[in-house]
Write an enzyme that holds these catalytic residues in place. Sequence first.
Site, PDB file in Angstrom:
ATOM      1  CD  GLU A 235       0.212 -10.936  12.781  1.00 57.37           C
ATOM      2  OE1 GLU A 235      -0.728 -10.443  13.437  1.00 57.37           O
ATOM      3  OE2 GLU A 235       1.269 -11.300  13.288  1.00 57.37           O
TER       4      GLU A 235
ATOM      5  CG  ASP B   9       2.015 -11.660  18.904  1.00 59.77           C
ATOM      6  OD1 ASP B   9       1.713 -10.747  18.095  1.00 59.77           O
ATOM      7  OD2 ASP B   9       2.361 -12.797  18.551  1.00 59.77           O
TER       8      ASP B   9
ATOM      9  CG  ASP C 298      -1.371 -13.369  15.945  1.00 65.85           C
ATOM     10  OD1 ASP C 298      -2.543 -13.720  15.726  1.00 65.85           O
ATOM     11  OD2 ASP C 298      -0.367 -13.973  15.519  1.00 65.85           O
TER      12      ASP C 298
ATOM     13  CG  ASP D  30       6.302 -10.443  15.885  1.00 69.56           C
ATOM     14  OD1 ASP D  30       7.124  -9.542  15.611  1.00 69.56           O
ATOM     15  OD2 ASP D  30       6.616 -11.580  16.289  1.00 69.56           O
TER      16      ASP D  30
END
Length: 715
Positions: A501, A576, A574, A578
């Site tokens: 990403e 998180d 990640d 997103d």
Amino acid sequence: MATKKPAAKKAATAKKAVKKPAAKAAAKKPTGKTPTAKKQAKRSSSDDYDQSKIQILEGLDAVRKRPGMYVGGTGPEGLHHLVWEIVDNAVDEAAGGFGSNIDVTLHKDGSIEVSDDGRGIPTGRKSDGRTALEVVFTELHAGGKFGSGAYSASGGLHGVGASVVNALSSKVVAEVDRDGATWRLVFLERVPGNYLSSGKFKPTSKLAKVRSIPASRTGTTVRFWPDRQIFDDEAQIDYEQVRDHVARVCFLVPGLHLKLHDKRTPGKKAEEFVAAGGLADYVDYLSIGETVTDVVTIHAEATFEERVPVDGTMATVTRPCAIDIASRWVKGYDTKIVSFVNTIPTSDGGTHVAGFERALSKIANDELLTDTKKLKKLAKQGNDRATPSDIQEGLVAAVKVTFPEPQFKGQTKQELGTPAIQNLVYETVKLGFADWIAGGGKRSQVNALRDKIAHAVLTRVAAKQQLENRRKAASLTSAGMPDKLADCRLHGPDSELLIVEGNSAAGPAKAGRDAETMAVLPLRGKVVNAGKASLKQVIENTEAQALITAIGGGSGKDFDLANCRYGRIIILCDADVDGSHIRCLLLTLIYHHMRPLLEAGMVYAAQPPLFATKQRGQLYYAYDEAQRATISTEINIGLDRWKRFKGLGEMNVDELAETTLNRETRILKRMTMDDGRQATQAAELFGVLMGSDVATRKDYIITNSHLVDRDRLDI
Ligand code: 28F
């Protein structure tokens, strides 16, 4: 026939049993014998209780030794299985045309009660003094003279599962209304008998007459207490699951009234399920969104011939078979075909579904689409035939066949194997569908369906053309690969494609990888939500396109594992919100367009750590708060001495290499089909929560605010 359905069930549940070794239940009762049975046998030796009965009870002990083999485990699924066995017996009776009311009650004390108004399990005593009622509950696979045709037109085998329920229950009370009385037989720790007025249990085969009733009243009531020595302490019956089962059953047996009571929840009202229209109602219930056509039903009765062994030699038998189809098209793209044999769901389809699909293809192409203006151009190139997936876009259908002694096949025995059924269904559906087109259906709907299928053909052909053009265009550059792909030198089962990403992580990933076997594909733009998009939209999405090209196996029905350029696909996102959104979208894309990758277990998600710290030259990583706390205590440092990674981009080359690239030290999670399914749902949710449609988001948040766990909010 006696062995067919149990065999199918056993195979189906044996697979699940892997999860939970049967040894668990056996461990609770080390001998596997039934001490109570033996004790009571001795105590009542004066009664009509003899050695043969001990043997029968030892038969039931086989079930207790391996609950997984019979009910799929000792957790909730096993518990639910017991409920389905008894409910399905009642349903089979109704499906056979006897009775139309069934009550299911979940009692406070953990017992389950089911009653029907069928004929009542036969109560007459045989020469050995036992009744059919006793046999049904004590002999494994007892179910009468199967193959005689008497009971086989219904769902399966009457009473087959009742003995399994008895085997795994501490108590069963069976009551039969017949011949002007209610008769009762109790099974205490599997031993048949009745309670004396003193409250003492007396083992016996003799039914107790509970009360007189009008001679016209008949039926069966079974209440059972699942044995808590067998089932896990936490295992509970889930109301919603019972509700779903009951709702489905209602659709399969038109006219059946099913009432569900949950006495465990004070004040909860009973729910009643009735489906007058049967399969048509079921298809209506399964249809989502705007419709293209009404529900069309097809019914036919036919016969077919089958060679079967009778007393050791092969004989030809003529079987009656009823075919029932309900189908409709909706505006969406998904296809939903549910299928049944008698009342048994066949989740893997089989010959009946194959016949249905073939007939749709034949008639759609030969009757519906002939002379369609839209397809004229394609016809010149011989490209105008609709494929099954063109035709089935937006199709919602239920296919049901009813005939004696079905054969099941496949790993889980959820696929109909009886060969003759395919042509029977094919011919029936061909006639019915052609009829609908020729005038049985509303003109406007027939036209709308023609347009829909023609549109699907056009879109598919255009998309393929575009793909080819792009491939051609791309191949002018490198070897036809997306230019942002940093490929590896060696391909094959040991090679990996790392999907990374964002740009910031791509650099370190490229630098830290083993370039022999690890390729890196950075994602920059938005990945399309493949759960909602059309094939055309997916193909037009740059990121999806890059991924499909890099993997090299193609997409959709044409996908071929043999052409895959990597042995593992690793998603690196990640830790998180997103990151999980992107991971969901990627999984959704793979699930919908490159599914064999998931089925083959080739898709993984890397688990990047959240924290790192150094102590005397040694690096430590923690993947969650708890681990950080544990390590802190172990190496005696403060929590403040940890570095927190906000994203992969914050890691340096060495950190990324050690935690996500190094095959020895990294942590990967293999993604399953279930993850793919869940990702599809999550991707839609993310779309609502993170998308641009403010009104939808607000609606969603307001209607679901009660689901929020305040303690887990990050505020
Ligand atoms: C609450 C659960 O189990 N209902 C059932 C019947 C009716 C017959 C039957 C069942 C006969 C010889 C096995 C009656 N009269 N509800 C139920 N209702 N089983 S189970 O027969 C079982 C066979 O051995 C029944 C005439 N024929 C069949």
